[in-house]
Scaffold this motif. Sequence first.
Motif, PDB file in Angstrom:
ATOM      1  N   TYR A 132       5.136  10.260  -8.690  1.00  0.00           N
ATOM      2  CA  TYR A 132       5.354   9.815  -9.936  1.00  0.00           C
ATOM      3  C   TYR A 132       4.147   9.865 -10.739  1.00  0.00           C
ATOM      4  CZ  TYR A 132       9.877   8.792  -8.142  1.00  0.00           C
ATOM      5  OH  TYR A 132      11.347   8.601  -7.678  1.00  0.00           O
ATOM      6  N   LYS A 133       3.183   9.730 -10.589  1.00  0.00           N
ATOM      7  CA  LYS A 133       1.979   9.262 -11.180  1.00  0.00           C
ATOM      8  C   LYS A 133       1.633  10.305 -12.308  1.00  0.00           C
ATOM      9  CE  LYS A 133      -3.134   8.064 -11.147  1.00  0.00           C
ATOM     10  NZ  LYS A 133      -4.249   7.905 -10.233  1.00  0.00           N
ATOM     11  N   SER A 134       1.793  11.642 -11.826  1.00  0.00           N
ATOM     12  CA  SER A 134       1.549  12.825 -12.750  1.00  0.00           C
ATOM     13  C   SER A 134       2.794  13.011 -13.722  1.00  0.00           C
ATOM     14  CB  SER A 134       1.208  14.041 -12.012  1.00  0.00           C
ATOM     15  OG  SER A 134       2.611  14.470 -11.300  1.00  0.00           O
ATOM     16  N   TYR A 143       0.609  -0.461 -11.265  1.00  0.00           N
ATOM     17  CA  TYR A 143      -0.410  -1.038 -10.314  1.00  0.00           C
ATOM     18  C   TYR A 143      -0.461  -2.615 -10.543  1.00  0.00           C
ATOM     19  CZ  TYR A 143      -2.456   3.476  -9.762  1.00  0.00           C
ATOM     20  OH  TYR A 143      -2.610   4.965  -9.137  1.00  0.00           O
ATOM     21  N   TYR A 145       4.069   6.126  -5.194  1.00  0.00           N
ATOM     22  CA  TYR A 145       3.990   6.310  -6.553  1.00  0.00           C
ATOM     23  C   TYR A 145       2.964   7.355  -6.993  1.00  0.00           C
ATOM     24  CZ  TYR A 145       3.197   5.531 -11.377  1.00  0.00           C
ATOM     25  OH  TYR A 145       3.046   5.910 -13.062  1.00  0.00           O
ATOM     26  N   ASN A 146       1.814   7.101  -6.316  1.00  0.00           N
ATOM     27  CA  ASN A 146       0.777   8.257  -6.559  1.00  0.00           C
ATOM     28  C   ASN A 146       0.969   9.610  -6.346  1.00  0.00           C
ATOM     29  OD1 ASN A 146      -1.001   6.204  -7.660  1.00  0.00           O
ATOM     30  ND2 ASN A 146      -2.006   5.887  -5.681  1.00  0.00           N
ATOM     31  N   LYS A 147       1.868   9.623  -5.145  1.00  0.00           N
ATOM     32  CA  LYS A 147       2.264  11.137  -4.682  1.00  0.00           C
ATOM     33  C   LYS A 147       3.125  11.755  -5.431  1.00  0.00           C
ATOM     34  CE  LYS A 147       3.674  13.337  -0.597  1.00  0.00           C
ATOM     35  NZ  LYS A 147       3.775  13.258   1.029  1.00  0.00           N
ATOM     36  N   ALA A 182       2.331   1.777  -3.387  1.00  0.00           N
ATOM     37  CA  ALA A 182       1.416   2.574  -4.545  1.00  0.00           C
ATOM     38  C   ALA A 182       1.020   3.889  -4.041  1.00  0.00           C
ATOM     39  CB  ALA A 182       0.099   1.699  -4.321  1.00  0.00           C
ATOM     40  N   LEU A 183       1.068   4.397  -2.788  1.00  0.00           N
ATOM     41  CA  LEU A 183       0.980   5.504  -2.149  1.00  0.00           C
ATOM     42  C   LEU A 183       2.173   6.689  -2.632  1.00  0.00           C
ATOM     43  CD1 LEU A 183      -0.599   7.763  -0.574  1.00  0.00           C
ATOM     44  CD2 LEU A 183       0.435   6.863   1.583  1.00  0.00           C
ATOM     45  N   ARG A 233       1.031  -1.234   0.039  1.00  0.00           N
ATOM     46  CA  ARG A 233       0.032   0.029  -0.054  1.00  0.00           C
ATOM     47  C   ARG A 233       0.865   1.098   0.004  1.00  0.00           C
ATOM     48  NH1 ARG A 233      -1.982   3.816   3.210  1.00  0.00           N
ATOM     49  NH2 ARG A 233      -0.691   3.175   4.926  1.00  0.00           N
ATOM     50  N   THR A 242       1.674   3.835 -15.309  1.00  0.00           N
ATOM     51  CA  THR A 242       0.661   3.714 -14.303  1.00  0.00           C
ATOM     52  C   THR A 242       0.134   2.505 -14.076  1.00  0.00           C
ATOM     53  OG1 THR A 242       0.670   5.930 -13.913  1.00  0.00           O
ATOM     54  CG2 THR A 242      -0.861   4.692 -12.611  1.00  0.00           C
TER      55      THR A 242
END
Length: 290
Positions: free
Chosen positions: A255-257, A268, A251-253, A248-249, A245, A264
């Motif tokens: 790198y995702k953008s 996942y 990465y989202n914070k 994933a958090l 978890r 992405t």
Amino acid sequence: MDLSIIIVNYNTKQLTLNCLESVYQSITDYQYEVILVDNASRDDIVDVVRNTYPQVRLIANTVNLGFSKANNQGMRITDGRYVLLLNSDTVVETDTLDIMLRFMDEHPTVGASGCKVVLPDGSLDKACRRGFPTPSATFFYVSKLSKFFPKNSRINAYHREDLDPNEAYPIDCLVGAFMMVRREAIDQVGLLDERFFMYFEDTDWCYRLQEAGWINYYYPKTTILHYKRASSRHKPFRIIYEFNRAMALFYNKHYKSKYPIWVTGLMYMGIGAKLFAAMTFNVVSKMIKR
């Protein structure tokens, strides 16, 4: 106050007492304080510490708040020029605090520093100097390909085994088991992100420090011993879940953008596959032991 040392304890009574003993055996002219945050341990650690080390500032939680929240509790009541996150399952050398504080005083552009961390078998705790878990670094790490190219800085970008563990240098990530952070840097980037229950909170902090222009530095002129995962070994399913978890958090914070949607999606899928494989292995292992 020069240094505020924060130790978070969760059911590691004897290890925590050993850690405290090693801290108070330190030889230094610097002034330091110790803040122990207990996350609702099921033993008598709070009473024992009160009786044995009355100088320790104690915070006794009634529930397990996790590593980030507990450390933040400690940081909010400190006023040291530096803050040291120190795991309860570590033992410091008598000169560790002195060496690291002198290094920080002599290098004002360094926001956070860490020393050499070794495991009970004498091997290096690879987490003590790492690269950021970019999508490519994560792929090579999770796929185990990095093991076949230990000296390739691109393929082994996470554990950075291409770097000499006995040399000092700037590094992306330090480990929360021993991480000394400058007060001015904390004031600038903020405390630990409490969305991370455990794992990756140190990586996230290092990322934010570097983004703000501070240098993270690995300084192996002193060594500590780390009895790794002492407080988490009895709850493997929760630990497996929290690690993935947190991955994933992070990465989202961060790198995702910055990456296309297909990257992405692959991230996942990889995290999901890793979680499923780890859970399955855990179940099968328990069945075999029965």
